[in-house]
Scaffold this active site. Structure first.
Site, mmCIF file in Angstrom:
data_model
loop_
_atom_site.group_PDB
_atom_site.id
_atom_site.type_symbol
_atom_site.label_atom_id
_atom_site.label_comp_id
_atom_site.label_asym_id
_atom_site.label_seq_id
_atom_site.Cartn_x
_atom_site.Cartn_y
_atom_site.Cartn_z
ATOM 1 N N LYS A 9 0.813 -1.208 0.094
ATOM 2 C CA LYS A 9 -0.095 0.056 0.066
ATOM 3 C C LYS A 9 0.999 1.319 -0.035
ATOM 4 O O LYS A 9 2.052 1.289 0.500
ATOM 5 C CB LYS A 9 -0.960 -0.054 1.077
ATOM 6 C CG LYS A 9 -1.996 -1.136 1.199
ATOM 7 C CD LYS A 9 -2.951 -1.181 2.492
ATOM 8 C CE LYS A 9 -4.221 -2.087 2.237
ATOM 9 N NZ LYS A 9 -5.066 -1.892 3.235
ATOM 10 N N PHE A 57 -15.777 4.787 6.845
ATOM 11 C CA PHE A 57 -14.565 5.075 6.680
ATOM 12 C C PHE A 57 -13.767 5.199 4.956
ATOM 13 O O PHE A 57 -12.568 5.276 4.770
ATOM 14 C CB PHE A 57 -13.478 4.172 7.336
ATOM 15 C CG PHE A 57 -13.700 2.687 7.210
ATOM 16 C CD1 PHE A 57 -13.177 2.131 6.156
ATOM 17 C CD2 PHE A 57 -14.311 1.954 8.060
ATOM 18 C CE1 PHE A 57 -13.239 0.838 5.800
ATOM 19 C CE2 PHE A 57 -14.842 0.680 7.800
ATOM 20 C CZ PHE A 57 -13.954 -0.002 6.623
ATOM 21 N N ARG A 85 -2.005 -14.899 3.822
ATOM 22 C CA ARG A 85 -3.119 -14.260 4.767
ATOM 23 C C ARG A 85 -2.221 -14.273 6.346
ATOM 24 O O ARG A 85 -2.348 -13.447 6.996
ATOM 25 C CB ARG A 85 -4.510 -14.535 4.793
ATOM 26 C CG ARG A 85 -5.197 -14.199 3.601
ATOM 27 C CD ARG A 85 -5.515 -12.738 3.624
ATOM 28 N NE ARG A 85 -6.753 -12.453 4.695
ATOM 29 C CZ ARG A 85 -7.454 -11.436 4.572
ATOM 30 N NH1 ARG A 85 -7.189 -10.450 3.819
ATOM 31 N NH2 ARG A 85 -8.361 -11.280 5.449
ATOM 32 N N THR A 91 -6.899 -7.544 10.212
ATOM 33 C CA THR A 91 -6.820 -6.112 9.749
ATOM 34 C C THR A 91 -6.282 -5.075 10.465
ATOM 35 O O THR A 91 -5.465 -4.344 10.074
ATOM 36 C CB THR A 91 -8.272 -6.093 9.168
ATOM 37 O OG1 THR A 91 -8.820 -6.955 8.375
ATOM 38 C CG2 THR A 91 -8.571 -4.425 8.550
ATOM 39 N N ARG A 102 1.922 -7.113 9.250
ATOM 40 C CA ARG A 102 1.151 -5.930 9.952
ATOM 41 C C ARG A 102 1.451 -5.627 11.460
ATOM 42 O O ARG A 102 1.661 -4.663 12.055
ATOM 43 C CB ARG A 102 -0.457 -6.245 9.853
ATOM 44 C CG ARG A 102 -0.997 -5.799 8.345
ATOM 45 C CD ARG A 102 -2.321 -6.359 8.206
ATOM 46 N NE ARG A 102 -3.042 -5.829 6.877
ATOM 47 C CZ ARG A 102 -4.144 -6.347 6.361
ATOM 48 N NH1 ARG A 102 -4.846 -7.335 7.076
ATOM 49 N NH2 ARG A 102 -4.476 -5.923 5.431
ATOM 50 N N GLU A 126 -9.068 -10.886 -8.342
ATOM 51 C CA GLU A 126 -7.900 -9.613 -7.979
ATOM 52 C C GLU A 126 -6.701 -9.675 -8.804
ATOM 53 O O GLU A 126 -6.188 -8.525 -9.367
ATOM 54 C CB GLU A 126 -7.768 -9.974 -6.433
ATOM 55 C CG GLU A 126 -8.770 -9.526 -5.571
ATOM 56 C CD GLU A 126 -8.298 -9.290 -4.164
ATOM 57 O OE1 GLU A 126 -7.438 -9.826 -3.670
ATOM 58 O OE2 GLU A 126 -9.459 -9.081 -3.467
HETATM 59 P P1 IDP Z 1 -8.454 -6.981 4.886
HETATM 60 O O1 IDP Z 1 -7.359 -5.928 4.114
HETATM 61 O O2 IDP Z 1 -7.588 -7.416 6.169
HETATM 62 O O3 IDP Z 1 -8.677 -8.103 4.149
HETATM 63 P P2 IDP Z 1 -10.957 -5.722 4.898
HETATM 64 O O4 IDP Z 1 -12.144 -5.869 5.730
HETATM 65 O O5 IDP Z 1 -11.188 -6.266 3.477
HETATM 66 O O6 IDP Z 1 -9.673 -6.269 5.597
HETATM 67 O O7 IDP Z 1 -10.800 -4.299 4.405
HETATM 68 C C1 IDP Z 1 -9.909 -3.764 3.498
HETATM 69 C C2 IDP Z 1 -9.248 -2.520 4.049
HETATM 70 O O8 IDP Z 1 -9.965 -1.461 4.507
HETATM 71 C C3 IDP Z 1 -8.128 -2.669 5.135
HETATM 72 O O9 IDP Z 1 -7.019 -3.417 5.048
HETATM 73 C C4 IDP Z 1 -8.041 -1.411 5.924
HETATM 74 O O10 IDP Z 1 -6.950 -0.629 5.255
HETATM 75 C C5 IDP Z 1 -9.323 -0.926 5.571
HETATM 76 N N1 IDP Z 1 -10.317 -0.855 6.811
HETATM 77 C C6 IDP Z 1 -11.003 -2.002 7.088
HETATM 78 N N2 IDP Z 1 -11.971 -1.782 8.204
HETATM 79 C C7 IDP Z 1 -11.592 -0.583 8.634
HETATM 80 C C8 IDP Z 1 -11.977 0.217 9.852
HETATM 81 O O11 IDP Z 1 -12.736 -0.067 10.637
HETATM 82 N N3 IDP Z 1 -11.444 1.523 9.927
HETATM 83 C C9 IDP Z 1 -10.538 2.064 8.760
HETATM 84 N N4 IDP Z 1 -10.181 1.264 7.797
HETATM 85 C C10 IDP Z 1 -10.651 0.065 7.667
HETATM 86 MG MG MG Z 2 -9.938 -7.764 2.370
#
Ligand code: IDP
Ligand code: MG
Length: 157
Positions: A9, A57, A85, A91, A102, A126
């Site tokens: 990112k 967000f 993963r 996350t 992370r 993807e």
């Molecule tokens: P992941 O990246 O672990 O698969 P996802 O739920 O697919 O998680 O969310 C995609 C991206 O959105 C996350 O990696 C993060 O950058 C952002 N994100 C997810 N949940 C939140 C939140 O509650 N607050 C702010 N950003 C979030």
């Molecule tokens: Mg995701």
């Protein structure tokens, strides 16, 4: 063998973490079969994070994904989706275990350094989103027989 998508990112690029992140995957034995730096357009962010567009967000997430280029990586290996993963961690980076990417490199739930595909089905979609067929490389690795056992080599072709 199975393929998965990782996006390094913009926050990781700004913080100079690209080498550390790629090194982890290389050391693990995941094979890099595609790599590409690019800016994410509005359309590609909206499509990639379609499951989150209604979340409050989302505007912040979108801006963060367009703050600098990303580096898309296609990685190949046995059970690559689940393995990557696990290496990435949950996350919210504050909850991600030490030893994960992370967990080791971020304090944030949003600026969490990398994206990784969450299922084999999504990985296929993807990978096609970020790479044209000619941008992925099929090549022989001289060390495959030292990375996998004989039975595994048969099972995970
Ligand atoms: P992941 O990246 O672990 O698969 P996802 O739920 O697919 O998680 O969310 C995609 C991206 O959105 C996350 O990696 C993060 O950058 C952002 N994100 C997810 N949940 C939140 C939140 O509650 N607050 C702010 N950003 C979030
Ligand atoms: Mg995701």
């Amino acid at each position: 063998m199975e393929k998965t998508l990782v996006l390094i990112k913009p926050n990781a690029i700004q913080r100079g973490l690209v080498g550390d992140i790629v090194t982890r995957f290389e050391r693990k034995g995941l094979r890099l079969v595609g790599m590409k730096m690019m800016f994410m357009t509005d359309a590609i962010v909206n499509e990639h994070y379609a499951h989150l567009v209604e979340r409050p967000f989302f505007p912040y997430l979108k801006a963060s994904m367009q703050a600098a280029p990303i580096i898309a990586c296609c990685l190949e290996g046995a059970e690559a989706v689940d393995t990557v993963r696990l290496m990435v961690g949950v996350t919210n980076s504050r909850k991600a275990l030490p030893g994960t990417i992370r967990g080791d490199f971020s304090m944030s739930g949003e600026q969490n350094v990398v994206h990784a595909s969450d299922s084999v089905e999504n990985a296929l979609v993807e990978i096609n989103r970020f790479f044209a067929p000619g941008e992925l490389f099929d090549y022989n690795s001289a060390v495959t027989c030292f990375e996998y056992g004989g039975e595994e080599s048969q099972k995970y072709k």
